[in-house]
Design an enzyme around this catalytic site. Structure first.
Site, short mmCIF file in Angstrom:
data_model
loop_
_atom_site.label_atom_id
_atom_site.label_comp_id
_atom_site.label_asym_id
_atom_site.label_seq_id
_atom_site.Cartn_x
_atom_site.Cartn_y
_atom_site.Cartn_z
N ALA A 12 0.81 -1.23 0.00
CA ALA A 12 0.00 0.00 0.00
C ALA A 12 0.84 1.28 0.00
O ALA A 12 0.71 2.13 -0.90
CB ALA A 12 -0.93 -0.02 1.21
N ARG A 23 2.94 9.48 -11.69
CA ARG A 23 1.92 10.36 -12.25
C ARG A 23 2.47 11.77 -12.46
O ARG A 23 2.12 12.46 -13.39
CB ARG A 23 0.75 10.44 -11.25
N SER A 42 0.74 -4.65 -4.12
CA SER A 42 -0.55 -3.95 -4.01
C SER A 42 -1.75 -4.87 -3.82
O SER A 42 -2.66 -4.90 -4.65
CB SER A 42 -0.79 -3.08 -5.26
N CYS A 46 -6.73 -6.22 3.87
CA CYS A 46 -8.01 -5.99 4.55
C CYS A 46 -9.08 -6.99 4.11
O CYS A 46 -10.03 -7.24 4.84
CB CYS A 46 -8.51 -4.57 4.28
N VAL A 83 15.71 -5.89 0.59
CA VAL A 83 16.73 -4.90 0.95
C VAL A 83 17.27 -5.29 2.32
O VAL A 83 16.50 -5.47 3.27
CB VAL A 83 16.13 -3.47 0.96
N ASP A 286 2.60 1.43 7.64
CA ASP A 286 2.61 0.77 8.95
C ASP A 286 3.94 0.90 9.69
O ASP A 286 4.00 0.66 10.89
CB ASP A 286 2.31 -0.73 8.79
N ASN A 308 -2.10 4.30 2.49
CA ASN A 308 -2.36 4.82 1.14
C ASN A 308 -2.18 6.32 1.08
O ASN A 308 -1.57 6.86 0.16
CB ASN A 308 -3.77 4.42 0.69
C1 LIG Z 1 -6.12 -9.34 7.98
C2 LIG Z 1 -5.95 -7.85 7.88
C3 LIG Z 1 -7.06 -7.04 7.80
C4 LIG Z 1 -6.92 -5.66 7.70
N1 LIG Z 1 -8.04 -4.88 7.62
C5 LIG Z 1 -7.91 -3.54 7.50
C6 LIG Z 1 -9.06 -2.71 7.37
O1 LIG Z 1 -10.20 -3.21 7.37
N2 LIG Z 1 -8.88 -1.38 7.27
C7 LIG Z 1 -7.63 -0.80 7.25
O2 LIG Z 1 -7.52 0.44 7.13
N3 LIG Z 1 -6.52 -1.57 7.36
C8 LIG Z 1 -6.63 -2.91 7.49
N4 LIG Z 1 -5.51 -3.68 7.59
C9 LIG Z 1 -4.18 -3.05 7.64
C10 LIG Z 1 -3.60 -2.78 6.27
O3 LIG Z 1 -3.60 -3.94 5.49
C11 LIG Z 1 -2.18 -2.24 6.42
O4 LIG Z 1 -2.25 -1.08 7.21
C12 LIG Z 1 -1.51 -1.92 5.10
O5 LIG Z 1 -1.35 -3.07 4.31
C13 LIG Z 1 -0.15 -1.29 5.36
O6 LIG Z 1 0.49 -1.05 4.16
P1 LIG Z 1 2.07 -0.91 4.11
O7 LIG Z 1 2.43 -0.76 2.68
O8 LIG Z 1 2.51 0.11 5.07
O9 LIG Z 1 2.64 -2.28 4.70
P2 LIG Z 1 2.46 -3.77 4.16
O10 LIG Z 1 1.15 -3.98 3.53
O11 LIG Z 1 2.85 -4.65 5.29
O12 LIG Z 1 3.56 -3.86 3.03
C14 LIG Z 1 4.93 -3.83 3.30
C15 LIG Z 1 5.66 -4.61 2.22
O13 LIG Z 1 7.05 -4.45 2.40
C16 LIG Z 1 7.70 -5.66 2.11
N5 LIG Z 1 9.01 -5.60 2.78
C17 LIG Z 1 9.23 -5.45 4.11
N6 LIG Z 1 10.55 -5.39 4.36
C18 LIG Z 1 11.17 -5.51 3.15
C19 LIG Z 1 12.54 -5.50 2.74
N7 LIG Z 1 13.52 -5.39 3.63
N8 LIG Z 1 12.81 -5.62 1.43
C20 LIG Z 1 11.81 -5.75 0.51
N9 LIG Z 1 10.50 -5.76 0.85
C21 LIG Z 1 10.20 -5.63 2.13
C22 LIG Z 1 6.75 -6.71 2.67
O14 LIG Z 1 6.95 -7.96 2.05
C23 LIG Z 1 5.38 -6.11 2.32
O15 LIG Z 1 4.90 -6.56 1.08
C24 LIG Z 1 -5.63 -5.08 7.68
C25 LIG Z 1 -4.49 -5.91 7.75
C26 LIG Z 1 -4.65 -7.27 7.84
C27 LIG Z 1 -3.42 -8.16 7.92
#
Ligand SMILES: Cc1cc2nc3c(=O)[nH]c(=O)nc-3n(C[C@H](O)[C@H](O)[C@H](O)COP(=O)(O)OP(=O)(O)OC[C@H]3O[C@@H](n4cnc5c(N)ncnc54)[C@H](O)[C@@H]3O)c2cc1C
Length: 451
Positions: A12, A23, A42, A46, A83, A286, A308
């Site tokens: 995200a 963009r 992507s 959720c 990384v 996160d 997002n």
């Molecule tokens: C079951 C579930 C239900 C959810 N429901 C909701 C909801 O209803 N509403 C809501 O707002 N949020 C919800 N969330 C939370 C939401 O999914 C997360 O807040 C969101 O995905 C965070 O996005 P992000 O990109 O910060 O982190 P992530 O989605 O965790 O993505 C981080 C990415 O970084 C990659 N990564 C990490 N370290 C490295 C590295 N060293 N090198 C290369 N890649 C790396 C990981 O593999 C991962 O793909 C939910 C989460 C879960 C698990």
């Protein structure tokens, strides 16, 4: 020559930043490379509970953009690339290709850290047994599906936060016997006041969930490597599938090792433009701490809605624009079967802990005019500052039409309104949608009368 934006993490936050930067800039101006250690980009985590519950039929439906789609959009996505280090002085990252094991050093002009968070998994005995799972990725959902396919009949969900609740609902819907074990005295006890959480407990129990509150897990028992029971302070509970939902911890090891600031709440410290204190390094999602608009403190609120928005703002700023992320209120919504649950701002307990002299008032109301078919009961708890009447937070628990009303209160909270002012707002009315006095107006008015 084009500047080079390197992104760590392809979900995200990372890919919102990438897409927004793309963009706003031409390829000749900015090269964008995203490293993702997993096998997907992507995807909507959720939606995972609804995939497990069978409401969403295929994992592909949860994927917003594949690596190929990102590449077609001018973003060089490298899958299975982890990384392993950041050198913020040399402006480089070390990247390991997880397929070949080869490492390479890659230059960046700007770096965005979007590493997300990891589920909290205590070092309990038996935690590695087959059948002890989390639900954070599509691979996790596939593992749950395999257990169900192998005939799992009894499940224990450890943790009754919102993910635990959603998973329990899903597994119940798939016909399993479900036990939920929670250390606190209420489900969603970290985000709802006890009086509101009690209604969630009631709904879970009447749906047939064996809810064990105030119960601490101590480990798992396995037979031939396969889990057979969860051990608790109150004795073992037999099951063949365990799902752990104990909340998350930001992934900050890379940042910390590179000398990038990490705060007391456990996330990377960023300003409102998502800049870390290290030149040319940005972070979003996160893995970061956010500004809480009511307490003024730094908090980790790991939600997709923030990831997002933060990713998008970071992408704008990296591309030379000017976008701020204005902070969080902790607004969240979920449901358990027909019970909708929403919250925003501070609970009464949190307001007290933050030093506010707060009053919490609960109002019972109906989602529609009482004579209109389908009217559902709901309870709204509003929390306000006693001295000024300023709204500090709200919680809603009720039937269809209850949950999204939290957004009206979140809007009022965002704009620092008093409960008196909220009670006088011009909200819509027609019998199929609300009583003449919408529940939000009623709740705010009742609270104002007690100030
Ligand atoms: C079951 C579930 C239900 C959810 N429901 C909701 C909801 O209803 N509403 C809501 O707002 N949020 C919800 N969330 C939370 C939401 O999914 C997360 O807040 C969101 O995905 C965070 O996005 P992000 O990109 O910060 O982190 P992530 O989605 O965790 O993505 C981080 C990415 O970084 C990659 N990564 C990490 N370290 C490295 C590295 N060293 N090198 C290369 N890649 C790396 C990981 O593999 C991962 O793909 C939910 C989460 C879960 C698990």
């Amino acid at each position: 020559m084009a500047r080079r934006l390197v992104i760590i993490g392809g979900d995200a936050a990372g890919m919102s930043a990438a897409a927004q930067a793309r963009r706003l800039t031409a390829a000749g101006e900015l090269e964008i490379v995203a490293f993702e250690r997993g096998s997907r980009t992507s995807y909507a985590a959720c939606g995972l509970p609804y995939l497990v519950g069978g409401l969403v039929h295929t994992p592909e439906l949860l994927i917003a953009r594949t690596p190929e789609q990102h590449r077609a959009n001018g973003i060089d996505v490298r899958m299975h690339h982890e990384v392993t280090a950041i050198d913020a002085r040399a402006l480089t990252v070390t990247v390991r290709n997880l397929d070949t094991g080869r490492e390479a050093v890659e230059h960046y002009d700007e770096l965005l850290i979007g590493t997300g968070a990891s589920g909290i998994v205590p070092p309990w005995p038996g935690i590695d047994a087959e059948g002890v799972l989390q639900l954070r990725t599509l691979d996790d959902a596939a593992a749950v599906e395999r257990r169900l396919g192998a005939g799992a009949r009894r499940a224990v969900v450890v943790g009754a936060g919102y993910i635990g609740l959603e998973v329990a609902e899903g597994l119940l819907g798939r016909g399993l016997e479900v036990t939920v074990v929670e250390r606190l005295d209420a489900p969603m006890g970290a985000v709802l006041d006890a009086d509101m959480a009690a209604h969630v407990a009631e709904a879970m129990q009447s749906a047939g969930i064996d809810l064990r509150l105030g119960t601490a897990v101590t480990g798992f028992t396995a037979l031939d490597g396969r889990v057979t029971a969860v051990e608790t302070a109150a004795g073992p509970i037999a099951a063949d599938l365990m799902v752990i939902g104990l909340g998350v911890r930001p992934n900050v090891d890379l940042a910390r090792a590179a000398g990038i600031g990490v705060g007391e709440a456990g996330g990377i410290i960023v300003d409102d433009h998502l800049r870390t204190g290290t030149p040319h390094v940005w972070a979003a999602g996160d893995c970061v701490e956010s500004y809480h608009r009511i307490t003024g403190r730094s908090v980790v609120v790991a939600l997709g809605t923030h990831a997002n928005k933060q990713g998008r703002a970071a992408g704008t700023n990296i591309a030379g624009g000017d976008a701020a992320f204005a902070g969080v209120l902790g607004t969240a919504i979920t449901k358990f079967q027909n019970l909708e649950i929403g919250r925003t701002g501070l609970t009464e307990g949190e307001a007290g802990a933050a030093g506010f002299d707060a009053i919490g008032v609960t109002t019972e109301a109906s989602s529609r005019a009482h004579y209109y078919p389908g009217a559902q009961p709901m309870r709204i708890k509003t929390v306000a500052e006693r001295r000024t009447g300023r709204l500090l937070g709200a919680q809603i628990v009720g039937g269809e039409g209850a949950g999204k009303r939290i957004d009206v209160l979140a809007t009022a909270l965002w704009n620092n309104m008093t409960v008196e002012a909220v009670g006088g707002m011009d909200l819509s009315y027609a019998p199929p949608f609300s009583p003449v006095w919408d529940p939000v107006l009623l709740a705010a008015g009742k609270t104002a009368s007690k100030i």
